[in-house]
Design an enzyme around this catalytic site. Structure first.
Site, PDB file in Angstrom:
ATOM      1  N   GLY A  26       0.828  -1.186   0.000  1.00 45.27           N
ATOM      2  CA  GLY A  26       0.000   0.000   0.000  1.00 45.27           C
ATOM      3  C   GLY A  26       0.866   1.241   0.000  1.00 45.27           C
ATOM      4  O   GLY A  26       1.960   1.264  -0.575  1.00 45.27           O
ATOM      5  N   SER A  51      -4.270 -10.536  -4.425  1.00 47.48           N
ATOM      6  CA  SER A  51      -4.095  -9.128  -4.066  1.00 47.48           C
ATOM      7  C   SER A  51      -4.090  -8.260  -5.313  1.00 47.48           C
ATOM      8  O   SER A  51      -3.426  -8.575  -6.318  1.00 47.48           O
ATOM      9  CB  SER A  51      -2.782  -8.923  -3.309  1.00 47.48           C
ATOM     10  N   GLN A  86      -2.709  -7.546  11.279  1.00 48.90           N
ATOM     11  CA  GLN A  86      -1.352  -8.042  11.521  1.00 48.90           C
ATOM     12  C   GLN A  86      -1.312  -9.307  12.376  1.00 48.90           C
ATOM     13  O   GLN A  86      -0.563 -10.244  12.075  1.00 48.90           O
ATOM     14  CB  GLN A  86      -0.497  -6.944  12.161  1.00 48.90           C
ATOM     15  N   HIS A 108       4.674   0.840  12.846  1.00 45.83           N
ATOM     16  CA  HIS A 108       3.822   1.369  13.917  1.00 45.83           C
ATOM     17  C   HIS A 108       3.811   0.314  15.019  1.00 45.83           C
ATOM     18  O   HIS A 108       3.779  -0.882  14.757  1.00 45.83           O
ATOM     19  CB  HIS A 108       2.405   1.623  13.395  1.00 45.83           C
ATOM     20  N   GLU A 195      -3.589  11.407  16.789  1.00 49.31           N
ATOM     21  CA  GLU A 195      -4.694  11.145  15.876  1.00 49.31           C
ATOM     22  C   GLU A 195      -6.042  11.465  16.514  1.00 49.31           C
ATOM     23  O   GLU A 195      -6.916  12.070  15.885  1.00 49.31           O
ATOM     24  CB  GLU A 195      -4.679   9.664  15.467  1.00 49.31           C
ATOM     25  N   GLU A 227     -15.194  29.137   5.970  1.00 54.75           N
ATOM     26  CA  GLU A 227     -14.529  29.675   7.159  1.00 54.75           C
ATOM     27  C   GLU A 227     -14.033  28.599   8.127  1.00 54.75           C
ATOM     28  O   GLU A 227     -12.998  28.778   8.775  1.00 54.75           O
ATOM     29  CB  GLU A 227     -15.474  30.626   7.902  1.00 54.75           C
ATOM     30  N   SER A 252      -3.569  38.505   9.741  1.00 52.69           N
ATOM     31  CA  SER A 252      -3.822  39.894  10.148  1.00 52.69           C
ATOM     32  C   SER A 252      -3.734  40.038  11.664  1.00 52.69           C
ATOM     33  O   SER A 252      -3.866  39.060  12.411  1.00 52.69           O
ATOM     34  CB  SER A 252      -5.214  40.319   9.685  1.00 52.69           C
TER      35      SER A 252
END
Length: 341
Positions: A26, A51, A86, A108, A195, A227, A252
Site C-alpha cells: 500500500g 491481491s 497483523q 507502527h 490522531e 470559514e 492579520s
C-alpha cells in the site's frame, strides 16, 4: 535531548547483506520496497492471494510472492499491513517461518505495544516509522531527499537490532532528513493520542462544531464551510512551514488577536482534562481493547459513525463547493498516481 541519526551514522551494508520481505504494497509498502531495492537491497514483496497490488509491484520490477514464502525466504520481515490484520497474518503465516537471528520490523508499534504479537525471544524486533505518507517517502527519495523517521528497538536478541534498523532507515532515505530514536511505547501512545485529540478526532470535531454553530445562527452553509473547513489548509500550511509564531506573523492583527484571546476559551482546562482521560485510555490499553473488540464484532459502532459522518451537511456542502474547484481533485489524483496502491 532526543537522539538524532543521519547518513554518517548508518552502515548501508548491514541491510544490503540481508534478505528483506516487505509485507503489503500500500502507501508505505510500495515506498519501502522500491526505495530499498534502489538502495541495493534484496527485496521481495509478500502479498495475500489475489491481491490487487500484485500487478503494480511486478510492473515496478519487484518480485512478488506469498506472505508465507516471503517470510520464509527473508531474514528481515517488515510488516506493513493494517494494524487490525497483523495478528492473524503473523500467527498463521509469519511466526512459523521465523528463526533465531531474524529481524521482525514494524512501522507502527500498536501490535507489539498491546501484546497482540509476541515474537519469539531469539528474534530482533524493531521499528522504522517514516513521519509522512508513503507517496512522500517515495517521491523525496527519488528527488535525493528523505522523510524524517523514528526508529525503536523492542527486542535486541542479536545485539545489533538498532544498527540494522538504522541501516534500513538509511535504505529508504530517512537518514537524509534525520532519524529520531524512540521506543515502541512512546511511538504508539503519542501517535494514537495525536490522531484522536488533534490531527483527526479533535480537528474534525472542531471544524464540524464551528460549521454547525454558524449554520444554526443563520449564516449560509457555504460561508460556514469556507470559514471552518476550507481555509484550514492555509493555516496548517503556514504552521507546517513556519511554526505557530510564523503563522501568526502571516495573518492579520485582528486574526492574531482573536487567536490569542479566544482560542484558550475554546480549548480550555475542561478540554485538556478530557485529553488527559483519552491519553489514560491509550496508556492503560482501554482504547486498544475497545478497538480490537470492535473489529471482532464486525465494526458495528465504527460503521455506524462512519456513515453518520458521511451524511452530515458539511459533507454535502463541501462536495458541491469542491466540484467548483477542480484544482483540488487534480492534486489528489496526482498523489494517487504516485502512491502505487
Amino acid at each position: 535531548m532526543a537522539t538524532l541519526y543521519y547518513e554518517a551514522d548508518a552502515d548501508p551494508s548491514l541491510i544490503q547483506k540481508r534478505k528483506v520481505a516487505i509485507l503489503g504494497y500500500g502507501s508505505q509498502g510500495h515506498a519501502h520496497a522500491l526505495n530499498l531495492s534502489e538502495s541495493g537491497v534484496d527485496v521481495r514483496v509478500g502479498l495475500r492471494d489475489r491481491s490487487k497490488s500484485a500487478q503494480k509491484a511486478e510492473e515496478a520490477g519487484l518480485r512478488v510472492t506469498s506472505v508465507e514464502e516471503a517470510a520464509k525466504e527473508a531474514d528481515v520481515v517488515m510488516i506493513l499491513l493494517p494494524d487490525t490484520e497483523q495478528k492473524s497474518v503473523y500467527d498463521a503465516q509469519i511466526a512459523p517461518q521465523l528463526s533465531d537471528g531474524d529481524c521482525l520490523m514494524f512501522a507502527h508499534g500498536f501490535n507489539i505495544r498491546f501484546e497482540q504479537i509476541v515474537p519469539p525471544p531469539g528474534v530482533d524486533v524493531s521499528m522504522v516509522a517514516p513521519k509522512g505518507p508513503g507517496h512522500l517517502v517515495r517521491r523525496t527519495y527519488t528527488e535525493g531527499g528523505g522523510v524524517p523517521s523514528l526508529i525503536a528497538v523492542h527486542q535486541d536478541a542479536t545485539g545489533h537490532a538498532r544498527e540494522l534498523a538504522l541501516s534500513y532507515a538509511h535504505g529508504i532515505g530517512a537518514t537524509r532528513a534525520g532519524v529520531l530514536d524512540t521506543t515502541f511505547a512512546e511511538e504508539t501512545e503519542t501517535d494514537l493520542f495525536g490522531e484522536q485529540v488533534v490531527l483527526c478526532g479533535g480537528l474534525t470535531a472542531l471544524a464540524t462544531a464551528g460549521f454547525e454553530t454558524l449554520v444554526a445562527a443563520g449564516y449560509q452553509p457555504e460561508s460556514a464551510y469556507f470559514e471552518c473547513l476550507h481555509e484550514l489548509k492555509l493555516i496548517v500550511d503556514l504552521m507546517y512551514e513556519q511554526g505557530i509564531a510564523g503563522m501568526r506573523y502571516s495573518i492579520s492583527d485582528t486574526a492574531e488577536y482573536g487567536d490569542l484571546t479566544r482560542g484558550p476559551r475554546v480549548i480550555n482546562e475542561t478540554v485538556k482534562e478530557e485529553m488527559r482521560k483519552i491519553l489514560s485510555d491509550i496508556r492503560d490499553g482501554s482504547f486498544a481493547e475497545e478497538w480490537i473488540a470492535e473489529n471482532k464484532n464486525g465494526r458495528p459502532t465504527f460503521n455506524a459513525l462512519r456513515e453518520e459522518g458521511k451524511e452530515h451537511q458539511i459533507e454535502k456542502v463541501g462536495a458541491e463547493l469542491r466540484s467548483m474547484m477542480p484544482f483540488i481533485s487534480a492534486g489528489r489524483q496526482r498523489v494517487e498516481d504516485v502512491s502505487g496502491g
